[in-house]
Design an enzyme around this catalytic site. Sequence first.
Site, PDB file in Angstrom:
ATOM      1  N   ASP A 112      -4.247   4.808   4.519  1.00  0.00           N
ATOM      2  CA  ASP A 112      -3.027   4.101   4.923  1.00  0.00           C
ATOM      3  C   ASP A 112      -3.329   2.626   5.179  1.00  0.00           C
ATOM      4  O   ASP A 112      -2.927   2.061   6.207  1.00  0.00           O
ATOM      5  CB  ASP A 112      -2.410   4.742   6.163  1.00  0.00           C
ATOM      6  CG  ASP A 112      -0.949   4.308   6.385  1.00  0.00           C
ATOM      7  OD1 ASP A 112      -0.318   3.852   5.413  1.00  0.00           O
ATOM      8  OD2 ASP A 112      -0.458   4.436   7.518  1.00  0.00           O
TER       9      ASP A 112
ATOM     10  N   LYS B 156      -2.703  -1.092   4.994  1.00  0.00           N
ATOM     11  CA  LYS B 156      -1.520  -1.944   4.864  1.00  0.00           C
ATOM     12  C   LYS B 156      -1.656  -3.075   5.876  1.00  0.00           C
ATOM     13  O   LYS B 156      -2.442  -2.968   6.835  1.00  0.00           O
ATOM     14  CB  LYS B 156      -0.239  -1.141   5.116  1.00  0.00           C
ATOM     15  CG  LYS B 156      -0.199  -0.416   6.465  1.00  0.00           C
ATOM     16  CD  LYS B 156       1.046   0.470   6.582  1.00  0.00           C
ATOM     17  CE  LYS B 156       1.047   1.237   7.903  1.00  0.00           C
ATOM     18  NZ  LYS B 156       2.227   2.123   8.024  1.00  0.00           N
TER      19      LYS B 156
ATOM     20  N   ASN C  56      -1.857  -2.398   9.559  1.00  0.00           N
ATOM     21  CA  ASN C  56      -3.074  -1.750  10.075  1.00  0.00           C
ATOM     22  C   ASN C  56      -4.290  -2.651   9.958  1.00  0.00           C
ATOM     23  O   ASN C  56      -5.432  -2.184   9.999  1.00  0.00           O
ATOM     24  CB  ASN C  56      -3.327  -0.436   9.339  1.00  0.00           C
ATOM     25  CG  ASN C  56      -2.392   0.664   9.798  1.00  0.00           C
ATOM     26  OD1 ASN C  56      -1.819   0.582  10.881  1.00  0.00           O
ATOM     27  ND2 ASN C  56      -2.222   1.692   8.980  1.00  0.00           N
TER      28      ASN C  56
ATOM     29  N   ASP D 205      -6.262   1.981  13.062  1.00  0.00           N
ATOM     30  CA  ASP D 205      -5.446   3.181  12.809  1.00  0.00           C
ATOM     31  C   ASP D 205      -6.065   4.083  11.743  1.00  0.00           C
ATOM     32  O   ASP D 205      -5.640   4.113  10.586  1.00  0.00           O
ATOM     33  CB  ASP D 205      -4.024   2.808  12.416  1.00  0.00           C
ATOM     34  CG  ASP D 205      -3.073   4.003  12.589  1.00  0.00           C
ATOM     35  OD1 ASP D 205      -3.566   5.132  12.778  1.00  0.00           O
ATOM     36  OD2 ASP D 205      -1.841   3.804  12.531  1.00  0.00           O
TER      37      ASP D 205
ATOM     38  N   THR E 277       1.932   4.822   3.012  1.00  0.00           N
ATOM     39  CA  THR E 277       3.187   4.107   3.225  1.00  0.00           C
ATOM     40  C   THR E 277       3.712   3.641   1.872  1.00  0.00           C
ATOM     41  O   THR E 277       2.939   3.193   1.023  1.00  0.00           O
ATOM     42  CB  THR E 277       2.950   2.905   4.161  1.00  0.00           C
ATOM     43  OG1 THR E 277       2.409   3.385   5.396  1.00  0.00           O
ATOM     44  CG2 THR E 277       4.244   2.153   4.439  1.00  0.00           C
TER      45      THR E 277
END
Length: 499
Positions: free
Chosen positions: A174, A176, A179, A195, A214
């Site tokens: 994840d 992005k 994060n 995260d 995401t």
Amino acid sequence: MGCFSSSGRHTLPKSEASNTPSQVVHTKEDIKIDASMFVGHRSGQVLEHYKIGQKIGSGAFGCVRIGTHIATGQKRAIKTIHKESISEDLTERAKFFTEVDILRRADHPNIVKLYEFYEDEKYFHIVTEFLQGGELFDYIIKNKMLSERAAAIFMRQILSAVAYCHLNNIVHRDLKPENLLLENDAPQPNLKVIDFGTCAIFDPSRHMTKKYGTAYYIAPEVLRKDYDEKCDIWSCGVILYILLSGKPPFYGRTDRDILKMVEKGEYSMRGTIWTTISQGAKHLISRMLDYNPKNRISAREALMDDWLAQNCAVSPSAQSIPLASLDNLKAFRAEQKLQHAVLTFIASQLLQNEDSKQLSEAFRNLDKNGDGKISREELLEVYSGMMGLEAASEEVEKIMRQVDANGSGYIDYTEFIMATAQKEKMINQMNLEAAFKVFDSDGSGKISAQELKALLGSGGGENETIWCELIKDVDQNGDGEIDINEFKAMMMSLVESHK
């Protein structure tokens, strides 16, 4: 119970203390010291150790607040999760403990640092470093689009963290801008990946099948539920695209529309914005957004990309690395294992980001291939430019013997900070008293062999006599334990030796 000299009692009878073929470690010199040893699972109330401040984030299972560490005054981030919210969901519970375990073992300048983990009757509390610069997402919005140099510097940090994770069979899943947090609000701040709630330990011989991610950043093969660690590289390609253009390569009004675009994998680097962006940048993006994961560039390959190297202008020469750091690394000595352990604790748990900022930059410049650790070859390249190949070879071997505390064959990030930081900054009254409290786990005012084994035993095997030997090295009054004065004297001798 303490350890006593040969004229007194022994903690164990000879039959128990003697070596057996099943024992791997036979002497105290073989104890492996690692920063992860000091990331403790604490029981009791987090409020006993932290003053809780404002909320800085929230999610489905809990929230994140700023906490001030009472013993040191450091600001830290405390992620609190209500046990009931994950107690019945085995998947979420497993994800939570996987995140804790991965952060505990991670030792990289671009991965958020875990300090400790608390558990009480109702809550889990994960205590990490507090990064006050905010999200990269907000930085992008503020700046709209970045220069190629600024984008490359951020991307090198992200890829270095990803390469380190992949080397250790960790996939984030994840990545992005939300994060990716910045240490501070400096013009070109250091960046850290956070995260790890969707991360996993992966088997290189098997593909993963659970869909995480995401919409804007998810890789098409994740949507097909058949993917490997290269899904993180796709996310990196999307991030670089956004850094340079200010817009995502795949977009739509809803998540469903975005995912349809991702499934097709079609994007454009045309238009006014892209006419000002170099072919080198576009080439790297296309290599990271290759639709076929087998052909997609790896994190380590991306770190060696010409565009990245040219824009980051990282040089392995001595001129790009402070001579003080190189001199301190060369001069580092910790003759006693307990000294090594205490320095590792202070370097990993007590030093502030501002204290280690220059050292972090020196580490990155030495880490030529960006994999988050320094090899013999990387050290040799620098020192041979200072003293010649033959002398440098001998010096590098000495450095590896002294600094590589966990025997990995590399200088890890915390090991580098421990060896190059100014001893006067590390070894002060506040840090020594905080360290003593950790080693004196029962609060008796003295450190016993049993306490050393409980704290350092994962790196020392089952040979009981070595813990008494560690005590004996420091125990000035012969009572079989280490008091605060003996502890401080042991550490202050290092300051004297470096003057």
